[in-house]
Design a protein around this motif. Structure first.
Motif, short mmCIF file in Angstrom:
data_model
loop_
_atom_site.label_atom_id
_atom_site.label_comp_id
_atom_site.label_asym_id
_atom_site.label_seq_id
_atom_site.Cartn_x
_atom_site.Cartn_y
_atom_site.Cartn_z
N MET A 118 5.66 3.77 2.41
CA MET A 118 4.99 4.84 3.32
C MET A 118 4.57 5.94 2.95
SD MET A 118 5.48 3.79 6.46
CE MET A 118 6.38 2.02 6.60
N ALA A 135 0.49 5.23 3.23
CA ALA A 135 0.39 7.24 4.02
C ALA A 135 -1.81 7.58 3.62
CB ALA A 135 0.76 8.18 4.11
N ARG A 159 -4.37 6.56 7.02
CA ARG A 159 -4.17 6.66 7.92
C ARG A 159 -5.32 7.06 8.42
NH1 ARG A 159 -3.86 7.63 12.81
NH2 ARG A 159 -2.58 8.56 13.82
N ALA A 194 2.38 8.62 10.59
CA ALA A 194 2.91 7.91 9.80
C ALA A 194 3.80 8.03 9.37
CB ALA A 194 1.30 9.16 8.66
N PRO A 236 4.23 2.43 11.68
CA PRO A 236 3.42 3.14 12.16
C PRO A 236 2.40 1.96 11.99
CG PRO A 236 4.05 4.47 9.93
CD PRO A 236 5.04 3.13 9.74
#
Length: 472
Positions: free
Chosen positions: A211, A215, A218, A443, A461
């Motif tokens: 993640m 990220a 996003r 996220a 996500p």
């Protein structure tokens, strides 16, 4: 009506490498999966086949051909041995295969022992008797390799069934995945990543690290949902302009020109009305009887036929129910998704839907379904309706021939918690799934839990799930 000199002039314009040895198409460097598949079909020596690229308008089919042309020329193929024709041009379409190819070979006569010739035919369904001519070329000219594109899948597929058996291979080319979008934009994660179906095997620390790496993508996600998978829209920032181009170049051309020209459409206005209805009800189960009552004046046979035309023209996906627990599905009614999230926004002219939770849920589910549909080749990708008093539904169900089943629920909300009796948890507890996914909004909303029967439930996500699916 069309003089040879006109065809000569047009052919030179479309094929500048005939007159200038260093001329190239200028196609972008990024290669999509369809490029590799098409190149493999075109160049393999052990099994000669033609390649037919099929997908929506403006999805990049011409770009794939241009990339192949540039690579051939860079590898020393003489310019005169490479022919590109767009049958979207009414002059080529009116002249027909026989005349255009005759003029080309007058300009570049066939010389014994010269080597292979490479033909590229764009929007081939615009030419009369196209499948017959390609069959003739395959059967009579061993020196030819051919790539063609078409925006009308059923026309190409039917041609493959009627004349193309053992002669050409259909290569589907959908809109860009989120991974391809990020790659084309130059923001993709370059390191090794786990496959989407390996998520359940990750430890908590490995999932956290994943993640952290993804990220930064996003903030690209919302723009992707607005522009969709159309390469030309990636750098455009004005939402209104994006939607105008999609309406003009994709939707209107297909609804008002392609489908009426290729299929039996007595009233194009009814076709537009049906597509608008499906845009309004995207991600919902469609009852054709109800739809027929609400769209007054359209008979159910016509309605069913027109919906199939829209599917075949790559404007919608139809998701059918997957049976559960070894029993027959309770309903055969399909869920309908617009083929790309951005097309729905363009039709409904929704400039900034991000503050509307319901609208964003529809858009996100459309994107997630599209990515599963593209990634899970050889599997049935549908939904699951559990029936009973609660009439529970699971958004995406992937059923593999060997029996493996993956379920996914899209929960595009700030609070993604599932009820204890939710359909996806019930199916995991009853042993009807091998893996379950919960596609979330934020996220930082991720984790892995295990149900009673040790079936992993991965909370992830939506943008990360679609990114990994796009890599498949």
């Amino acid at each position: 009506m069309i003089d040879d000199s006109i065809l000569v002039r047009l052919l030179r314009q479309y094929n500048p490498w005939w007159d200038a040895a260093g001329a190239r198409t200028g196609a972008p460097a990024m290669r999509r999966r369809a490029y590799d598949e098409t190149k493999h079909i075109m160049l393999r020596s052990n099994l000669r086949r033609f390649a037919m690229l099929v997908g929506p308008r403006r999805v990049g089919k011409t770009t794939v051909m241009e990339q192949l042309i540039d690579e051939l020329l860079d590898n020393g193929i003489a310019g005169g041995q490479v022919l590109y024709i767009s049958f979207d041009n009414p002059i080529f379409s009116a002249a027909g295969f026989d005349r255009v190819l005759q003029v080309y070979e007058q300009m570049h006569p066939v010389i014994p022992g010269q080597g292979t010739r490479y033909y590229f035919f764009d929007e081939v369904q615009g030419a009369r008797d196209w499948s017959l001519w390609i069959k003739v070329l395959y059967d009579t000219r061993r020196d030819i390799r051919l790539v063609a594109t078409g925006s009308a899948s059923p026309v190409i597929v039917k041609g493959a069934a009627d004349s193309g058996v053992g002669r050409w291979v259909v290569v589907p080319m959908p809109t860009l995945s989120f991974f391809e979008y990020c790659t084309l934009k130059g923001v993709a994660e370059t390191g090794a990543l786990p496959a989407w179906d390996e998520l359940a095997a990750l430890s908590a620390s490995e999932l956290h690290a994943l993640m952290g790496r993804l990220a930064p993508l996003r903030h690209e996600w919302n723009h992707y949902l607005l522009t969709g998978g159309f390469p030309e829209m990636i750098e455009e920032t004005a939402v209104g302009e994006i939607q105008r181009m999609l309406r003009d170049d994709v939707i209107d051309k297909v609804l008002k020109r392609d489908i009426p020209a290729l299929f039996e459409v007595r009233n194009p206005a009814d076709l537009e009305k049906i597509f608008l209805y499906l845009c309004l009800h995207s991600s919902n189960i469609i009852n054709f009887s109800t739809m027929c009552r609400e769209l007054e004046g359209i008979s159910q046979p016509t309605l069913t036929r027109y919906v199939e035309y829209l599917r075949d023209a790559n404007l919608i996906y139809m998701s059918y129910p997957v049976a559960h627990g070894g029993k027959k599905s309770l309903s055969g009614q399909p869920k309908v998704y617009v083929a790309d999230p951005a097309l729905r926004g363009a039709v409904l002219m929704q400039a900034l839907p991000f503050e509307n939770a319901t609208e964003m849920g529809i858009i996100a589910e459309t994107a997630v379904y599209k990515h599963f549909y593209q990634a899970c080749k050889g599997a049935q990708v549908g939904y699951m309706r559990l029936g009973g008093r609660s009439d529970k539904e699971i958004d995406v169900a992937v059923q593999y021939p060997a029996g493996k089943r993956v379920l996914c629920e899209v929960k595009y909300k700030n609070d993604s918690r599932l009820a204890r009796d939710s359909g996806i948890i019930a199916q995991c507890r009853s042993g009807n799934a091998h893996m379950a996914l919960l596609a979330t909004k934020n996220a930082d909303d991720y984790g892995i839990t295990t149900t009673v029967d040790s079936i992993p439930l991965v909370r992830i996500p939506s943008f990360v799930l679609c990114y990994l699916l796009g890599m498949a």
